[in-house]
Enzyme design. Structure first.
Site, PDB file in Angstrom:
ATOM      1  N   GLY A  76       0.823  -1.207   0.000  1.00  0.00           N
ATOM      2  CA  GLY A  76       0.000   0.000   0.000  1.00  0.00           C
ATOM      3  C   GLY A  76       0.856   1.254   0.000  1.00  0.00           C
ATOM      4  N   THR A  77       1.945   1.217   0.737  1.00  0.00           N
ATOM      5  CA  THR A  77       2.822   2.387   0.838  1.00  0.00           C
ATOM      6  C   THR A  77       3.389   2.754  -0.533  1.00  0.00           C
ATOM      7  OG1 THR A  77       3.380   1.750   3.097  1.00  0.00           O
ATOM      8  CG2 THR A  77       4.871   3.296   2.005  1.00  0.00           C
ATOM      9  N   CYS A 332       4.788   4.655  20.853  1.00  0.00           N
ATOM     10  CA  CYS A 332       5.949   4.984  21.661  1.00  0.00           C
ATOM     11  C   CYS A 332       7.047   5.494  20.734  1.00  0.00           C
ATOM     12  CB  CYS A 332       6.419   3.745  22.394  1.00  0.00           C
ATOM     13  SG  CYS A 332       7.480   4.133  23.768  1.00  0.00           S
TER      14      CYS A 332
HETATM   15  C1  LIG Z   1      -1.699  -0.549   6.360  1.00  0.00           C
HETATM   16  C2  LIG Z   1      -2.010   0.730   5.691  1.00  0.00           C
HETATM   17  C3  LIG Z   1      -1.178   1.262   4.702  1.00  0.00           C
HETATM   18  C4  LIG Z   1       0.134   0.634   4.319  1.00  0.00           C
HETATM   19  O1  LIG Z   1       0.012  -0.552   3.620  1.00  0.00           O
HETATM   20  P1  LIG Z   1       1.306  -1.488   3.514  1.00  0.00           P
HETATM   21  O2  LIG Z   1       0.942  -2.552   2.545  1.00  0.00           O
HETATM   22  O3  LIG Z   1       1.560  -2.017   4.890  1.00  0.00           O
HETATM   23  O4  LIG Z   1       2.419  -0.631   3.014  1.00  0.00           O
HETATM   24  C5  LIG Z   1      -1.553   2.454   4.108  1.00  0.00           C
HETATM   25  N1  LIG Z   1      -2.684   3.068   4.450  1.00  0.00           N
HETATM   26  C6  LIG Z   1      -3.507   2.601   5.376  1.00  0.00           C
HETATM   27  C7  LIG Z   1      -4.775   3.325   5.692  1.00  0.00           C
HETATM   28  C8  LIG Z   1      -3.208   1.413   6.040  1.00  0.00           C
HETATM   29  O5  LIG Z   1      -4.042   0.961   6.987  1.00  0.00           O
END
Ligand SMILES: *Cc1c(COP(=O)(O)O)cnc(C)c1O
Length: 404
Positions: A76-77, A332
């Protein structure tokens, strides 16, 4: 290694989810026999390529997109970064980005480092939220300007579950010729999404938030939207994302999207029912407990509750003794306890922000688990409050009836 997942009461599904057994089954051939490269000319690789195309179709169907609009990424990142940086490279003279104060770090940190990443000075407007975590559309409209390149607003917040009116916001952006990206990582699979009916240009998905593996994601790019790749390399993904495909995980994500389409109704009835039972029970049995976030404009699986005058971390440690997994709203950082940026943006008072716990459920939770958690928490909170220096004056105040 045995992690004892069958002993665990897992209520931390906004952090990550169990890989569905059906997803594991679908992936297995691509971790063993079917190891061909999907780009190869031979049949051995070609059939793997077909599996990737089938997965692309399944993802597209879940969100009402066309298969050509789906780009597989590593997470997602990466999808969030790709969308925002692409827009800034497309409109080189437009240096303004509109986002919110409550984004996931995937967007928040990127926006904070745009100037060092691109070598240009960027202006970032971070919209504030109301006490219930919702956005003000008038403030949003006023924030859009002639030099705005892109808006990036999450579809649903990972900490509170609050849903934002991204479709309406995307329409307002389009009318100004501004691109619109949404981090839909928490929304996809939980609530219906149909991209045919809106003006969203980019949308990010992460596999591990919907019962597929970690390390695979999707960036949706609407047909006709200008696009500049983030990873340059081979011609994979029609030249839009270099790198040999993470085939097994992509196939898993496709299967997870099929399952999500099938279980969406369950998510919105069974999971919502369990979440509501947990939430109502906690608010009724624990004094000085409060819900964070809009009560109805919210994901069906998420409940963020503040137990005033106790530390979230202490609650988590006690829950951990019972194998109950949840999250606290504070992180933290460098030795000091900073309350969550989301709850701070909502103006949640210090004594409540520190004692916030996020419960996030899934279709794998049961009524028995909710009953068990409801049985344990009131005593945990009472015990911690007995030790809290903040609770003692509050208790005296309540007992004596004077407000001083
Ligand atoms: C978990 C998450 C991400 C990141 O996704 P990854 O696959 O872990 O990089 C981005 N946005 C939101 C809202 C998330 O909950």
């Amino acid at each position: 290694m045995n992690c004892g997942s069958d002993q665990v009461i897992y209520m931390d599904n906004n952090a990550t989810t169990r890989i569905a057994p059906e997803v594991v089954d679908a992936m297995m051939p691509f971790l063993t026999d079917c190891y061909g490269n999907p780009s190869s000319m031979h049949t051995f690789g070609g059939q793997v390529g077909h599996a990737v195309q089938d997965a692309r179709q399944a993802v597209a169907e879940l969100i009402g997109a066309e298969p050509e609009e789906i780009i597989f990424t590593s997470c997602g990142t990466e999808s969030d970064s790709t969308a925002i940086l692409s827009a800034l490279q497309t409109f080189r003279d437009n240096r303004h980005v509109v986002t919110t104060r409550v984004e996931h770090p995937a967007v928040k940190s990127l926006c904070a480092s745009l100037t060092s990443l691109t070598g240009h000075k960027h202006r970032v407007t971070s919209l504030t939220v109301a006490a219930d975590g919702t956005l003000d559309l008038d403030q949003y409209r006023d924030s859009l300007s002639d030099d705005t390149a892109i808006v990036s607003v999450m579809w649903a917040n990972n900490e509170t579950g609050v849903i934002f009116p991204v479709e309406e916001m995307a329409q307002m952006a389009r009318e100004r010729g501004i691109l619109f990206h949404t981090d839909a990582v928490q929304a996809v699979g939980k609530i219906p999404i149909n991209l045919k009916e809106n003006a969203i240009d980019f949308l990010a998905i992460s596999g591990h938030k919907l019962h597929a593996p970690k390390g695979v994601g999707v960036l949706y790019v609407r047909k006709g939207t200008p696009f500049v790749p983030f990873l340059n390399g081979g011609h994979q993904e029609q030249g839009r994302r270099g790198g040999t495909e993470n085939v097994a995980s992509i196939v898993g994500l496709g299967r997870a999207c099929q399952l999500a389409a099938e279980t969406m109704e369950e998510e919105n009835t069974k999971v919502r029912g369990l979440r509501d039972k947990l939430e109502k029970g906690l608010l009724a049995t624990v004094p000085k407990a409060r819900l964070n976030g809009h009560p109805s404009q919210r994901l069906p699986n998420t409940s963020n509750i503040s137990f005033e005058y106790v530390e979230g971390e202490a609650i988590l440690l006690h829950l951990n003794k019972y194998n109950i997994c949840a999250s606290s709203g504070s992180a933290c950082t460098s030795g000091s306890l900073e309350p969550s940026h989301v709850l701070r943006a909502m103006g949640v008072p210090f004594t409540a922000a520190h004692g916030s716990i996020r419960f996030s459920l899934s279709v794998y939770n049961t009524e028995e688990e909710v009953d068990f958690v409801l049985d344990k928490i009131p005593a945990i909170i009472a015990e911690l409050r007995e030790m809290s220096p903040f609770w003692e004056p509050e208790k005296m105040k309540q007992a004596s009836g004077d407000g001083s």
